[in-house]
Design an enzyme around this catalytic site. Structure first.
Site, mmCIF file in Angstrom:
data_model
loop_
_atom_site.group_PDB
_atom_site.id
_atom_site.type_symbol
_atom_site.label_atom_id
_atom_site.label_comp_id
_atom_site.label_asym_id
_atom_site.label_seq_id
_atom_site.Cartn_x
_atom_site.Cartn_y
_atom_site.Cartn_z
ATOM 1 N N GLY A 9 0.797 -0.773 0.296
ATOM 2 C CA GLY A 9 -0.073 -0.216 -0.063
ATOM 3 C C GLY A 9 0.791 1.431 0.093
ATOM 4 O O GLY A 9 1.880 1.195 -0.448
ATOM 5 N N CYS A 10 0.304 2.304 0.811
ATOM 6 C CA CYS A 10 1.194 3.880 1.018
ATOM 7 C C CYS A 10 2.711 3.382 1.504
ATOM 8 O O CYS A 10 2.569 2.428 2.243
ATOM 9 C CB CYS A 10 0.399 4.232 1.963
ATOM 10 S SG CYS A 10 0.728 6.000 2.341
ATOM 11 N N PHE A 11 3.670 3.967 0.592
ATOM 12 C CA PHE A 11 4.618 3.722 1.084
ATOM 13 C C PHE A 11 5.192 4.353 2.375
ATOM 14 O O PHE A 11 5.995 4.040 2.935
ATOM 15 C CB PHE A 11 5.814 3.952 -0.045
ATOM 16 C CG PHE A 11 6.011 5.179 -0.334
ATOM 17 C CD1 PHE A 11 5.475 6.394 -0.329
ATOM 18 C CD2 PHE A 11 6.666 5.288 -1.959
ATOM 19 C CE1 PHE A 11 5.098 7.645 -1.322
ATOM 20 C CE2 PHE A 11 6.585 6.757 -2.287
ATOM 21 C CZ PHE A 11 5.881 7.391 -2.368
ATOM 22 N N TRP A 12 3.949 5.651 2.924
ATOM 23 C CA TRP A 12 5.011 6.363 4.202
ATOM 24 C C TRP A 12 4.556 5.322 5.646
ATOM 25 O O TRP A 12 4.861 5.381 6.346
ATOM 26 C CB TRP A 12 3.447 7.532 4.435
ATOM 27 C CG TRP A 12 3.872 7.925 2.997
ATOM 28 C CD1 TRP A 12 4.887 8.358 2.646
ATOM 29 C CD2 TRP A 12 2.517 9.683 3.328
ATOM 30 N NE1 TRP A 12 4.466 9.578 1.360
ATOM 31 C CE2 TRP A 12 3.520 9.775 1.932
ATOM 32 C CE3 TRP A 12 1.376 9.499 3.306
ATOM 33 C CZ2 TRP A 12 2.269 11.158 1.562
ATOM 34 C CZ3 TRP A 12 0.001 10.411 2.560
ATOM 35 C CH2 TRP A 12 0.792 11.288 1.546
ATOM 36 N N TYR A 154 -3.772 11.517 7.904
ATOM 37 C CA TYR A 154 -3.872 10.510 6.639
ATOM 38 C C TYR A 154 -2.973 9.960 8.175
ATOM 39 O O TYR A 154 -2.992 8.643 8.472
ATOM 40 C CB TYR A 154 -3.365 10.731 6.109
ATOM 41 C CG TYR A 154 -3.185 9.459 5.139
ATOM 42 C CD1 TYR A 154 -4.234 8.327 4.075
ATOM 43 C CD2 TYR A 154 -1.201 8.756 4.931
ATOM 44 C CE1 TYR A 154 -3.485 7.704 3.544
ATOM 45 C CE2 TYR A 154 -1.196 7.279 4.934
ATOM 46 C CZ TYR A 154 -2.356 6.610 4.101
ATOM 47 O OH TYR A 154 -2.358 5.278 3.386
#
Length: 175
Positions: A9-12, A154
């Site tokens: 998913g989101c790399f953050w 987020y």
């Protein structure tokens, strides 16, 4: 030192998790698994490159094993949703492991088989296991995103729960 790339998913989110693990020397967000050279975040987010958002992990296998990294990887994202993590949808958010050694490939395949056999997840695992071809480092504003932006909604709603899960279940692995 060894390198492995995880897409979840989101790399953050993934960066925030693995930055906190003993034996992980470096975590770099970026893009891999696609067909465009040097893609930009905007292109990747639009799903036009075939790349997944991922993180390149440089780790010391004498401190943390690939099996331990894989366990944390599977515990901190949903490997059963095809091209999706939460509200993030598209092939850029797929679950994938990009190995750099044959031992990593074997460990990843064995971990998937074990999780499936033990019915750890309600649905089938859709995580891809592929050899790493090339990894493109993300733009600087994506590096260390969670640590620099903890007050962003987020980060609070999506990343905080992952970090808290890590702190609860993997305290012995934390830096």
């Amino acid at each position: 030192m060894e390198q492995i790339v995880f897409a979840a998913g989101c790399f953050w989110c993934t960066e925030a998790v693995f930055q906190r693990i003993k034996g992980v020397e470096k975590v770099i967000p970026g893009y891999t698994g696609g067909n465009i050279k040097n893609p930009a975040y905007r292109e990747v987010c639009q799903g036009r490159t075939g790349h997944a958002e991922g993180i390149s992990i440089t780790y010391d296998p004498s401190v943390i094993t690939v099996e331990e990294l894989l366990e944390i990887y599977f515990a901190t994202h949903d490997p059963t949703t095809l091209n999706q993590q939460g509200n993030d949808r598209g092939t850029q958010y797929r679950s994938a492991i990009f190995y750099t050694t044959e031992a990593q490939r074997e460990a990843a395949e064995q971990m998937v088989a074990l999780l499936e056999k033990e019915n750890v997840f309600e649905n089938d695992i859709v995580t891809e296991v592929n050899a790493l071809d090339v990894f493109y480092e993300a733009e600087v504003d994506h590096h260390d995103y969670y640590n620099l932006n903890k007050n962003q909604p987020y980060c609070q709603y999506v990343i905080d729960p992952k970090v808290n899960k890590l702190k609860k279940y993997y305290t012995d692995k934390l830096k």
